[in-house]
Each structure stands twice: as C-alpha cells, then as structure tokens.
Write a protein that holds these residues in place. Sequence first.
Motif, short mmCIF file in Angstrom:
data_model
loop_
_atom_site.label_atom_id
_atom_site.label_comp_id
_atom_site.label_asym_id
_atom_site.label_seq_id
_atom_site.Cartn_x
_atom_site.Cartn_y
_atom_site.Cartn_z
N THR A 27 -0.78 -2.47 -0.02
CA THR A 27 0.34 -2.92 -0.84
C THR A 27 1.09 -4.00 -0.09
N THR A 28 1.71 -4.88 -0.81
CA THR A 28 2.51 -5.94 -0.23
C THR A 28 3.95 -5.79 -0.70
N VAL A 29 4.86 -5.78 0.25
CA VAL A 29 6.28 -5.61 -0.05
C VAL A 29 7.03 -6.83 0.43
N LYS A 30 7.88 -7.39 -0.43
CA LYS A 30 8.69 -8.55 -0.07
C LYS A 30 10.16 -8.18 -0.16
N ALA A 31 10.91 -8.60 0.87
CA ALA A 31 12.35 -8.34 0.89
C ALA A 31 13.03 -9.35 1.82
N TYR A 32 14.24 -9.72 1.45
CA TYR A 32 14.99 -10.64 2.29
C TYR A 32 15.63 -9.91 3.45
N ILE A 33 15.57 -10.54 4.62
CA ILE A 33 16.34 -10.14 5.78
C ILE A 33 17.25 -11.32 6.08
N GLY A 34 18.45 -11.21 5.64
CA GLY A 34 19.33 -12.37 5.70
C GLY A 34 18.85 -13.43 4.74
N ASP A 35 18.59 -14.63 5.28
CA ASP A 35 18.07 -15.72 4.45
C ASP A 35 16.55 -15.83 4.49
N HIS A 36 15.95 -14.91 5.24
CA HIS A 36 14.49 -14.99 5.43
C HIS A 36 13.77 -13.99 4.53
N LEU A 37 12.82 -14.48 3.72
CA LEU A 37 12.00 -13.61 2.87
C LEU A 37 10.85 -13.06 3.70
N LEU A 38 10.91 -11.76 3.95
CA LEU A 38 9.90 -11.12 4.79
C LEU A 38 8.85 -10.45 3.91
N GLU A 39 7.60 -10.67 4.23
CA GLU A 39 6.49 -10.04 3.52
C GLU A 39 5.77 -9.10 4.47
N THR A 40 5.68 -7.83 4.07
CA THR A 40 4.98 -6.84 4.90
C THR A 40 3.83 -6.25 4.11
N ASN A 41 2.78 -5.87 4.82
CA ASN A 41 1.58 -5.31 4.20
C ASN A 41 1.32 -3.92 4.76
N THR A 42 0.99 -3.02 3.87
CA THR A 42 0.60 -1.67 4.29
C THR A 42 -0.90 -1.54 4.15
N SER A 43 -1.45 -0.49 4.77
CA SER A 43 -2.89 -0.28 4.70
C SER A 43 -3.16 1.20 4.50
N HIS A 44 -4.06 1.77 5.29
CA HIS A 44 -4.51 3.14 5.05
C HIS A 44 -4.61 3.92 6.35
N ILE A 45 -4.59 5.23 6.22
CA ILE A 45 -4.86 6.14 7.34
C ILE A 45 -5.73 7.28 6.79
N LEU A 46 -6.33 8.03 7.71
CA LEU A 46 -7.11 9.20 7.30
C LEU A 46 -6.16 10.29 6.83
N SER A 47 -6.42 10.81 5.62
CA SER A 47 -5.59 11.88 5.07
C SER A 47 -6.23 13.25 5.25
N LEU A 48 -7.55 13.30 5.10
CA LEU A 48 -8.25 14.59 5.16
C LEU A 48 -9.70 14.35 5.52
N ALA A 49 -10.21 15.14 6.46
CA ALA A 49 -11.62 15.12 6.81
C ALA A 49 -12.15 16.55 6.70
N VAL A 50 -13.04 16.79 5.74
CA VAL A 50 -13.49 18.15 5.47
C VAL A 50 -14.95 18.14 5.03
N GLY A 51 -15.70 19.14 5.49
CA GLY A 51 -17.09 19.28 5.06
C GLY A 51 -17.23 20.38 4.03
N PHE A 52 -18.23 20.26 3.15
CA PHE A 52 -18.47 21.24 2.10
C PHE A 52 -19.94 21.67 2.15
N LYS A 53 -20.16 22.96 2.10
CA LYS A 53 -21.50 23.50 1.96
C LYS A 53 -21.50 24.39 0.72
N VAL A 54 -22.22 23.95 -0.31
CA VAL A 54 -22.13 24.57 -1.63
C VAL A 54 -23.46 25.26 -1.94
N ALA A 55 -23.41 26.57 -2.11
CA ALA A 55 -24.61 27.37 -2.34
C ALA A 55 -24.80 27.65 -3.84
N PRO A 56 -26.00 28.08 -4.24
CA PRO A 56 -26.22 28.47 -5.64
C PRO A 56 -25.21 29.53 -6.08
#
Length: 562
Positions: free
Chosen positions: A415-444
């Motif tokens: 996502t890109t967020v724009k906001a003024y800091i004083g007279d300066h328009l600052l643009e910041t970018n967010t990204s991603h992190i790991l939320s969940l790491a899980v294995g599944f073993k599914v039997a009949p």
Amino acid sequence: MSTQSGVHLFSPALRVYYGEGSVQAHLLEALEQAAGPNVKKPRAFIVTGNSLYSKTPVIKDVEGLLEKSNQLAGIYHEIGQHAPKGGIERAMEEVRKCGADVLVISYKLQEQDGGGFLPQVAVPTTLSAAEFSMVGGHTTGKEGKISVASADIVPKVVIMDAKLSLHTPIDLWLSTGIRALDHAIEALAPIVLGVSHAIGHGLGATYSIPHGTCYNAVPAEFWSGGKGDVNGKEAVHALAEAVDQLGDRLGLKVKLSQFDVGSGDFGKLAMDVAEKLKACGFALNASELKIHNLVYRLQLFLLATMSPPPAPLVTLPSTAPLEDIFEVIKRDGGIIISDFLSPEEVADFNAASEPIFATLKSTDEKAQKLVEMGPDFHASHTTHLRGMLGKLPKQTTTVLQKPLWNAIMHEVLKTTVKAYIGDHLLETNTSHILSLAVGFKVAPGAGNQVLHRDQTIHSVDAKEGSLYTSDLGCLIAGTRSTKANGATRVVPGSHLWAPTRSPKVEEAVHAEMEAGSAMFWFGSAYHGASANTCTPGEPDSVRILYGFFGCQDFLRPEAVKA
C-alpha cells in the motif's frame, strides 16, 4: 355455473394454538388433549431434525419445559430432509423402548411396522402446513418417496408459535411458503394435480432438494395438459408463469448442479417423472411416442438448469514473467505456480516434517465443535503442524527467501500512503510479513471445510470491486493434491464480491496440484478444503500441504510461533 363437484374431508386435528409464546403457554395441556382423558400426565417423546436441535434453541426450550414438568420420555434428533425411512424407523424404535404416550414433533411421522399410531403434538417452524394433511410419507434411496395416507397421522394438536419461526433460515421459510402455495393450487385446480409432486418426488427425494425449490423447477409447459377442462390450459399456463415469477422475486431459482445432479442422471429421472405424470392423469395416453416426447422435453429442461462448470484456476510456471502472474491473480483472486519448489526441496520438506507429524494428534469431531468459526471450519482427520518457523527453520526459510514468494506477496499486499509533514508531501510504502506458517496432513475421512475468507482474521470487510486484501495465502503441495484427496476449493473472482454475496459450492473449483506446486490466493477470495474421499492405503490418499500466509506488515501476524 361451476360443474365441479366432490367431497372435502376436514383435518381431524382437535385444536390449534397460535401466537407468540404459545408453546410455553399451552404445550403441557396440549399433551393431555392429545393423549386423551385416560392418560394422566402423559410422557412425551420429541422427534426432530439435527439442524433444528443443534443450531437453534427451539427444541432445547421444549425439552427444558418437559423436563421441568417431569414429562420428557426421550428425544431423537436425526430425522433428515424428506424423512428417510431409516431415520423414522430408528426414532420409532427409541419411542417403543421408553414407552412414550405422545410425540412432540417438527416432522410428521407414522408407524412403519403396523404397530399403530401415537398421538402427536406438532410444533412447526415453517410455512408448509403439512401438519394439517392426512398424507405423509418417507423416502428410500431405491424407491424414492413412499406415501402414507391416514387420518391417524394428523397431529391431534398443533401449536403455531411465531417465536419459533425466528430461527428458521429465510430460504427454508420462503420455499416452504411456496410448498403451501403448491398444495393450495393442487386443491383448487385439478388440472395441475400431481405435476409438481411428480417432478418434486423425483428430484427432491433422490437429491435432497427442498419441495418448494422443486416446485420452482417445474417449467410452465408441463403444467397445461393434466386433468380437467382443456379450455383451462391457458389459464393454468398463466398461473404457472406467475408462480415462476414469484420464485424469481423471492430468490428461489436454483441450478440443479447445486445439488450434485449430473446430466447422466436425467434419462432415468425423466422417465420416472413421465410415468408419475401419466399415472396422475397428465395429458398422455398409452402412446410410447408421447411418453418419449415428454421425456425428451423434460431432459432438455433439466439440462438448461445446469450451470456450466467454472473454469479452473490458471497454472503458470515459476519462470513466467511476473507481470503475467500479477495479472492472473488480480483478475481471478488466485493462481497456481508449478514447480515452485524443486523435487529435492519437496523431499527435504517431507523428510523433516514426517517425524513431527507422527507426534501430533489429528482433529476429531469434538475438537471441531470448539472452533469459534463454526463446527465445520476444521475438518476431522487432519493434523496441523503449527509453528514451522521454529520447528522446520531450514525449510521454512527456503520458502521465505524465494524471490517469487516475496514478489507476489509484495505486489498484492503493498500500500502507498501520502501525507504532508509540514510543507513536505511524504509518500510511504508498506509491504508484507509472515503471518502464519503451518503444515497440514489430511487423511481419508476428512470432510468439507466451509467456504470462507481468510481476511476476517484481521476484521477486514470486503469491498465490491476492490483489490485490497489484508493477507495472502500460499499453499505448497508436499504431495499430489487432487479432488479425491481433498484439494482446496477456490471461488474464482470472489475477491471482488461485496460482503453481502454468499458463495455457492458449485461456484468453486478444486486447486489440483503436483508436489512442489504452490497456490496463491487473496484473503478476500472464498475458499475451503474439500473432503478426502480416498480409501486408506491407496496411492495419494494422504494430502500434505505447507502453508505460508502473509499479511500487511503493519498488522498483527496470526501466529508465528518459534
């Protein structure tokens, strides 16, 4: 002047209580009225369906009232839709064991072994009005619907409590209203007598389709030409069109594919319906040609009600241009990447995870019912390997360092967020992190998981047409993932749906993958595991998946356990 004549038999029901709170106010006296003056403080046995018993307070309130008065003989809550014969027989066996005096029912019942009928008190929760009819029946898988007609099966007392209907699903409420309309039309217009039931019995009993829904599946052309004056056919056709339009307005129109009706079943089904129509006086004579013409028209109609199967998820190789991958996943809400892991990486993953899986217990039926998101969210016969970042650090890091995993996560979750800091328009970018790491073993034996959106974990509501999602799923196949062993189902395009649109099972596709392939999907896309219908021991009967779910980097991860 009308030339019609006949006889009408009134329902033998003794009385009807109605109004909000009438169950609490009148149930105990209704038991005495049904049992008769020779039975003092009659003991009641409750017979109902599992959904009404387990998902609403309706039956539990009745149960509590009878327990308080020491008049509860027992309860059976496994009667299925269309009253399967086996369920009725099991219920009546329980009734005989406990020596009940009266049945309290939400389903009309009748003895099946010639042992007579117990008086019944009905507490209906729908609009069908079946409790006032002297005709009932049950279904068998082989013979379809078997009808029973007797004044003895009519409940002696009916309690119509508006409070009970508050828990009735709206689709059921509306379709049973159509069923009541069906019965009224059959009584008033003999020309259509049996047409709806002929099709309804064939479809409903075999495929568990509600009676009111079957009624809306009857094409208008099959209405004109039954018993009665030929000159009335035009009026009957107009009536059929009006009911058809009513079904549309109420949202009751369905596709037969929703009920697992396949086109290969239509030949026998159409012939069965044709024979029932012929038996009820439909405009047929002994001519085989006319019968075959009807069968042909009915088959065409049935085929027209089948939805075309949705297209499968697109599969692209891991070497495909990123622009192509991004275009597909944003359009469909999901994509399969073949050869995401090499055969050597898959083998390493499986070798490291197998001894850990062996120490873990699979989910069971009791565990399912404790899940906050509902009893069908986590399927049984499934083993969860949680905290892979700490338990399989080498293999997990291999995935998290892959440029393709990070590129897809970043493109969807940035996502890109724009906001003024004083007279300066600052643009910041967010990204991603790991939320969940899980294995599944599914039997009949694992069942279907309900279709759901993952982003509800972050309390994020979907917006129609929006590509925003708070998280992105990634499942890597450790073994072949097939429809038979429970491949994940995804509803393509559902990431763009409004929150008011509900997913249908027939809209989903199975994400079948070879070992090493990976499926990515939007957290706003509806999906869910399917049932593992394999036989234990057969090839590919066990499905192993490794899940790496990402979320926006300013959100709290679901679970990363070291």
